[in-house]
Design a protein around this motif. Structure first.
Motif, PDB file in Angstrom:
ATOM      1  N   UNK A 100       0.812  -1.225   0.000  1.00 49.10           N
ATOM      2  CA  UNK A 100       0.000   0.000   0.000  1.00 49.10           C
ATOM      3  C   UNK A 100       0.842   1.270   0.000  1.00 49.10           C
ATOM      4  N   UNK A 101       2.035   1.187   0.602  1.00 49.37           N
ATOM      5  CA  UNK A 101       2.867   2.374   0.743  1.00 49.37           C
ATOM      6  C   UNK A 101       3.536   2.776  -0.569  1.00 49.37           C
ATOM      7  N   UNK A 102       3.490   1.903  -1.565  1.00 46.33           N
ATOM      8  CA  UNK A 102       4.135   2.214  -2.837  1.00 46.33           C
ATOM      9  C   UNK A 102       3.361   3.307  -3.580  1.00 46.33           C
ATOM     10  N   UNK A 103       4.094   4.090  -4.367  1.00 46.86           N
ATOM     11  CA  UNK A 103       3.469   5.114  -5.196  1.00 46.86           C
ATOM     12  C   UNK A 103       2.592   4.436  -6.240  1.00 46.86           C
ATOM     13  N   UNK A 104       1.338   4.891  -6.333  1.00 47.30           N
ATOM     14  CA  UNK A 104       0.420   4.324  -7.326  1.00 47.30           C
ATOM     15  C   UNK A 104      -0.185   5.464  -8.135  1.00 47.30           C
ATOM     16  N   UNK A 105      -0.368   5.217  -9.407  1.00 46.46           N
ATOM     17  CA  UNK A 105      -0.928   6.226 -10.295  1.00 46.46           C
ATOM     18  C   UNK A 105      -2.337   5.830 -10.741  1.00 46.46           C
ATOM     19  N   UNK A 106      -3.188   6.844 -10.927  1.00 42.38           N
ATOM     20  CA  UNK A 106      -4.498   6.641 -11.533  1.00 42.38           C
ATOM     21  C   UNK A 106      -4.405   7.055 -12.993  1.00 42.38           C
ATOM     22  N   UNK A 107      -5.285   6.522 -13.805  1.00 43.91           N
ATOM     23  CA  UNK A 107      -5.328   6.928 -15.204  1.00 43.91           C
ATOM     24  C   UNK A 107      -6.335   8.062 -15.349  1.00 43.91           C
ATOM     25  N   UNK A 108      -5.900   9.139 -16.038  1.00 46.47           N
ATOM     26  CA  UNK A 108      -6.719  10.337 -16.182  1.00 46.47           C
ATOM     27  C   UNK A 108      -6.927  10.671 -17.653  1.00 46.47           C
ATOM     28  N   UNK A 109      -8.006  11.380 -17.909  1.00 44.27           N
ATOM     29  CA  UNK A 109      -8.245  11.936 -19.238  1.00 44.27           C
ATOM     30  C   UNK A 109      -7.353  13.173 -19.379  1.00 44.27           C
ATOM     31  N   UNK A 110      -6.441  13.148 -20.340  1.00 45.85           N
ATOM     32  CA  UNK A 110      -5.494  14.247 -20.484  1.00 45.85           C
ATOM     33  C   UNK A 110      -6.200  15.589 -20.694  1.00 45.85           C
ATOM     34  N   UNK A 111      -7.345  15.582 -21.405  1.00 41.62           N
ATOM     35  CA  UNK A 111      -8.040  16.829 -21.723  1.00 41.62           C
ATOM     36  C   UNK A 111      -8.801  17.403 -20.538  1.00 41.62           C
ATOM     37  N   UNK A 112      -9.463  16.520 -19.746  1.00 41.79           N
ATOM     38  CA  UNK A 112     -10.307  17.005 -18.643  1.00 41.79           C
ATOM     39  C   UNK A 112      -9.670  16.846 -17.274  1.00 41.79           C
ATOM     40  N   UNK A 113      -8.692  15.939 -17.158  1.00 40.14           N
ATOM     41  CA  UNK A 113      -8.087  15.670 -15.859  1.00 40.14           C
ATOM     42  C   UNK A 113      -8.931  14.755 -14.992  1.00 40.14           C
ATOM     43  N   UNK A 114     -10.016  14.206 -15.549  1.00 38.10           N
ATOM     44  CA  UNK A 114     -10.905  13.320 -14.790  1.00 38.10           C
ATOM     45  C   UNK A 114     -10.396  11.883 -14.808  1.00 38.10           C
ATOM     46  N   UNK A 115     -10.777  11.130 -13.757  1.00 40.39           N
ATOM     47  CA  UNK A 115     -10.407   9.710 -13.678  1.00 40.39           C
ATOM     48  C   UNK A 115     -11.047   8.922 -14.821  1.00 40.39           C
ATOM     49  N   UNK A 116     -10.355   7.894 -15.252  1.00 39.01           N
ATOM     50  CA  UNK A 116     -10.880   6.983 -16.267  1.00 39.01           C
ATOM     51  C   UNK A 116     -11.656   5.874 -15.573  1.00 39.01           C
TER      52      UNK A 116
END
Length: 290
Positions: free
Chosen positions: A29-45
């Motif tokens: 859990x302590x590891x860095x994790x990334x979410x995927x975002x819409x490059x244009x809106x910045x919203x989560x995928x």
């Protein structure tokens, strides 16, 4: 906040049983994790489940498990049919036998868990089972069910509690001969082996996991910090790995020893210095005689 138990049930040795809790002994859990975002809106995928052929979204109630018996042909299995194959040990870890720890190949070791008593009611029974295992100096083997799957689990004392490690089944372990049999036999010269052994000895130490450093994780956190501060991100220059042309030469350098070339050069330089000094002294005597 106290950690939440991953599993609750009972530990049983013959007719002695006690309530227990299992907690994962490792976490990422302590590891860095990334979410995927819409490059244009910045919203989560958001991912949706769709029919592979029609492309239409499928509701959760319309999804059923299927086992592929041949290409494109499936046997559908309903949830109530899966419940029909539930096994008795759903909430019970039954200790079946005791084996020497050294007999368990590390390839079979899977996930570690901390096992603690659940409440004070079965505390004495837990202590009895724990101390009995400890006195035997062996590892207990039992069975446990996680998410409808039965696992073999090894149990051994650890501090005031027990450590359980789930074990892989033989069909989950790949045969080493499939990978090692094609490695040709190579005769290692004695002097090479001695140099390699010397290198190993100079790097010998003790297992200290607190000294481990995840360099990639540190680099990720540094990248995120620089982004937050608005600093530019520069790509580091790639370093080409050193080309090993002469294995013996590489071993000598690694062992911190002089190479034959260096020794020859050193002897040549020393010889040249001696010759120069001798020539200088001879010239001085010649001038003095004249």
């Amino acid at each position: 906040m106290a950690p939440r138990a991953y599993w609750k049930g009972y530990l049983r040795l013959s007719l002695v049983s006690c309530p227990i809790q299992l907690f994962p002994a490792a976490s990422e859990r302590e590891k860095v994790r990334f979410h995927q975002l819409n490059r244009d809106t910045g919203n989560r995928i958001r991912y949706v489940k769709v029919d592979a052929d029609t492309g239409d979204e499928v509701a959760a109630d319309d999804i059923v498990k299927g086992y592929e018996v041949s290409k494109g042909n499936y046997i559908e299995v309903e949830p109530d049919e899966l419940e029909a194959v539930e096994i008795d040990s759903t909430r019970m870890i039954d200790i079946d036998q005791f084996v020497p720890r050294k007999e368990i190949d590390d390839l079979y070791m899977k996930d570690p868990y901390y096992i603690v008593p659940d409440g004070e009611v079965g505390l004495q029974a837990f202590a009895v089972i724990r101390d009995a295992i400890k006195k035997q100096g062996m590892v207990a083997l039992g069975r446990v069910v996680f998410t409808n799957r039965e696992h073999v689990i090894s149990l051994e004392p650890r501090g005031k509690g027990l450590m359980g490690v789930t074990l892989r089944y033989p069909y989950e372990v790949r045969a080493e001969k499939d990978y090692f049999d094609d490695i040709p036999n190579e005769s290692v010269p004695k002097d090479m082996l001695e140099l390699a052994t010397h290198i190993v000895q100079t790097k010998a130490g003790h297992f200290k996991p607190d000294k481990f450093e995840d360099h990639y994780e540190s680099a990720l956190r540094n990248l995120i910090k620089r982004k937050q501060e608005g600093k530019p991100i520069e790509r580091p220059k790639e370093q080409e790995p050193a080309k090993v042309i002469d294995l013996m030469e590489a071993l000598r350098k690694s062992a911190g020893k002089e190479t034959p070339a260096r020794r020859t050069q050193a002897r040549s330089t020393t010889s040249h210095r001696r010759t120069t000094k001798k020539s200088t002294r001879s010239s001085a005597r010649h001038r003095k005689a004249g």
